[in-house]
Scaffold this active site. Sequence first.
Site, PDB file in Angstrom:
ATOM      1  N   LEU A 109       0.831  -1.205   0.000  1.00  0.00           N
ATOM      2  CA  LEU A 109       0.000   0.000   0.000  1.00  0.00           C
ATOM      3  C   LEU A 109       0.865   1.253   0.000  1.00  0.00           C
ATOM      4  O   LEU A 109       1.871   1.328   0.700  1.00  0.00           O
ATOM      5  CB  LEU A 109      -0.918  -0.002   1.227  1.00  0.00           C
ATOM      6  CG  LEU A 109      -1.825  -1.229   1.378  1.00  0.00           C
ATOM      7  CD1 LEU A 109      -2.809  -1.011   2.525  1.00  0.00           C
ATOM      8  CD2 LEU A 109      -2.560  -1.547   0.094  1.00  0.00           C
ATOM      9  N   GLY A 154       1.009  -5.074   1.470  1.00  0.00           N
ATOM     10  CA  GLY A 154      -0.017  -5.212   0.433  1.00  0.00           C
ATOM     11  C   GLY A 154       0.446  -6.019  -0.767  1.00  0.00           C
ATOM     12  O   GLY A 154      -0.373  -6.652  -1.457  1.00  0.00           O
ATOM     13  N   ASN A 178       4.268  -7.160   6.992  1.00  0.00           N
ATOM     14  CA  ASN A 178       5.133  -6.533   8.003  1.00  0.00           C
ATOM     15  C   ASN A 178       4.522  -5.264   8.606  1.00  0.00           C
ATOM     16  O   ASN A 178       5.246  -4.404   9.099  1.00  0.00           O
ATOM     17  CB  ASN A 178       6.494  -6.225   7.380  1.00  0.00           C
ATOM     18  CG  ASN A 178       6.382  -5.278   6.199  1.00  0.00           C
ATOM     19  OD1 ASN A 178       5.399  -5.329   5.460  1.00  0.00           O
ATOM     20  ND2 ASN A 178       7.362  -4.409   6.023  1.00  0.00           N
ATOM     21  N   GLU A 179       3.213  -5.171   8.581  1.00  0.00           N
ATOM     22  CA  GLU A 179       2.543  -3.944   9.029  1.00  0.00           C
ATOM     23  C   GLU A 179       2.975  -3.479  10.416  1.00  0.00           C
ATOM     24  O   GLU A 179       3.220  -2.282  10.628  1.00  0.00           O
ATOM     25  CB  GLU A 179       1.015  -4.128   8.986  1.00  0.00           C
ATOM     26  CG  GLU A 179       0.390  -3.909   7.617  1.00  0.00           C
ATOM     27  CD  GLU A 179       0.552  -5.101   6.667  1.00  0.00           C
ATOM     28  OE1 GLU A 179       1.223  -6.080   7.058  1.00  0.00           O
ATOM     29  OE2 GLU A 179       0.027  -5.066   5.546  1.00  0.00           O
TER      30      GLU A 179
END
Lengths: 303, 303, 303
Positions: A109, A154, A178-179
């Site tokens: 993202l 994303g 890996n947010e």
Amino acid sequence: MALRACLRTKPGLTGLLSQLSSCSSHGAAHMSPALVAQRRSSSTSQKIKVDFDQSTGVAVMRMQSPPVNSLSLEFLTDVCIALEKLEMDKSCRGLIVTSSQPKVFSAGLNILDMYGKSPEHCVEFWKAVQEMWLKFYGSNMITIAAVNGSSPAGGCLLSMTCDYRIMADNPRYSIGLNETQLGIVAPFWFKDTMINTVGHRTTEMALQLGLLYSPAEALKIGLVDQLVPEDQVLTTATETMTKWLAIPDHARQLTKSMMRKPTIDKLTSNREADVNNFVKFITKDSIQKSLGMYLEMLKRRKA
Amino acid sequence: MALRACLRTKPGLTGLLSQLSSCSSHGAAHMSPALVAQRRSSSTSQKIKVDFDQSTGVAVMRMQSPPVNSLSLEFLTDVCIALEKLEMDKSCRGLIVTSSQPKVFSAGLNILDMYGKSPEHCVEFWKAVQEMWLKFYGSNMITIAAVNGSSPAGGCLLSMTCDYRIMADNPRYSIGLNETQLGIVAPFWFKDTMINTVGHRTTEMALQLGLLYSPAEALKIGLVDQLVPEDQVLTTATETMTKWLAIPDHARQLTKSMMRKPTIDKLTSNREADVNNFVKFITKDSIQKSLGMYLEMLKRRKA
Amino acid sequence: MALRACLRTKPGLTGLLSQLSSCSSHGAAHMSPALVAQRRSSSTSQKIKVDFDQSTGVAVMRMQSPPVNSLSLEFLTDVCIALEKLEMDKSCRGLIVTSSQPKVFSAGLNILDMYGKSPEHCVEFWKAVQEMWLKFYGSNMITIAAVNGSSPAGGCLLSMTCDYRIMADNPRYSIGLNETQLGIVAPFWFKDTMINTVGHRTTEMALQLGLLYSPAEALKIGLVDQLVPEDQVLTTATETMTKWLAIPDHARQLTKSMMRKPTIDKLTSNREADVNNFVKFITKDSIQKSLGMYLEMLKRRKA
């Protein structure tokens, strides 16, 4: 339906779609196979290159949004339009998704669509992320991700929506959700997709730690299905597709839908709440500060 | 209860059941252990041979329906009656299911019960398939599948209902839910049973592609629990049973029920809809045509 | 909330908690880091030793309830109080749980709290077991189990509530939910926790057979995450903790909650029914007899 939902909130797209359809793969339906073979390339937007081979029924979608195929609002919209067009073309049975950018499949993202933006913009952005996932995870086509580069967040999600994942066996590449490393949280449908792919326990640890896996590790936990040398990712995807094409479409599609419908329904019936959650979270001062620090870090790393 | 449901739609079975009970294992309950040991064999029907050893509490059910133990309406009914009788006998604690036919455990659902048949026949057939699954998956007995040959589709399902699967380590044998290869679709409870056995991701790929696994592959994904040389399948099953018999029945049964009840309840509360879905699907012209082509292919292969 | 619920049924604890708080880690909050480092040790009860290192934000909880850290009503209450105190201390981000007793992490639920006791006592005991699980499985802290000895039944459950499990690589130790071997049944939330850890199929077989795994087997099925030599269990846990501490707390906590909430909610909304089920089951004559025989066997083994 999904596209309609997307268009409802972005009326400007209807015109774009009409424009694009004139040079789309659909225009090729009336030509002889030979002609089609000669001009297979039919780009949908500058950032997406779609080659549809009418003789095999297989399309290749190349992401070419420099530098790292970040999933921006604009790019997600282009991807959704391109997918929707292929989905509506009954002669298109399989789709290979890959990257034209060196070293990266998709960086995930686009943070600039979440940082310093109005809540309204965040709403539009998140709807587009949902739309992308709903379209890919629910696609009737056979979808194969040819992961020829790194694929964090994303990007990893996009590859997980596919029926099969082939990754370049290059230890410098990584893949994962890996947010948390950025101080943000993968939403429940990212999580559900990962659980469906690698199981509950691996997902729990991967998401808490925001783990990025090397290709070898990703293969071991089942996050990707196959590793091949970098220059063979696309050819292997094409060969693999042949195996999948041997299965009657109606039986395969019903089976795929049976497997994925509960997960898809969960988001479909919670889209608005999910958008609200995201916007409320992402517009928090503390989260904006985290994102700002992450962007600073990226800039410094570049310099 | 399950048998009653079965009998409700097949009143003719009641008589059959009475007849059979005269030569059944239950008749042995009043004999001395020594006598029982001497005449352990007590066949339930010509196509099912049940040997119940009162001294160990373990029954062996041999499928002997030539040529390949196809699960026909008649055979499924016999299997259900045999299982129900063992289930009602409190002295029977364990059941080993195996095949008397060479090279095959069971070839799965009998296609001739689905091809060119009336909707009414298809209804009866599908109820019998449901019944078989409900009885085996919900059995209070310890069930071990001695998979001494190939086990596609319904044969794989039958083995998956058991508590433990031992397969002959012969690379010419295969096991899997290959329905899509025939142009048909495994119903949701086949899928649920497979997910409970090998997990979501493996099931998704296996069902979409209709994969048949070699014994080595089946062991690797957990579709079977153990491989042994072909002539040791039954003896290993008997040895394994001893380990399971060491656990107090009531605790094991409650635990098994806790694990499987949600999956069983899903079908129990959707039996009629599932029958309707099946009949509507299988009687479609296109599906009948697929089955016809498959049968032609089988004939040609034989010749 | 959880502690309050616990206190509601055990009013005598309030006083105990006040007493203990005078010598607790919280008292250290006003000292300089240097002083804190010097006197890190702050025991909560004689059976629980908690060392909180303010400089790292990591607490080590040592179970020292001779001889085998059996989870008695009293010990469970102590454990819950100690955990609740750490949970309320925002400066405590991580918790390592380990044992001070040789050769055993925890022997599991104290059978003497279930054998020959009044239904009222069994109610209190089971509420305490639920409370322990709810607190640990839902902890906001990073929890690491340093499994430095055998860990059957409730001991295995306790370790499974943690985010990461490191076990001593000593083949004489074992871990697993072996309830059926004692003639009792692991409740649904033990089962859910194990499914979340090792998947459905492994859980089904493990629970039915009451399997105890060697460290090597436990690693293979994913019941523990890592094996190290016995004298390195705690140091490895501390090193591992550093990796987890690098993740922003808010993102990690939201992710952990997302993963575990459905499982926790299932018990929270069924606590009373679960207590009733347990008490009804455990007070049965047949079950009491099983437990009696098991206790006899333990005595004989000792002698």
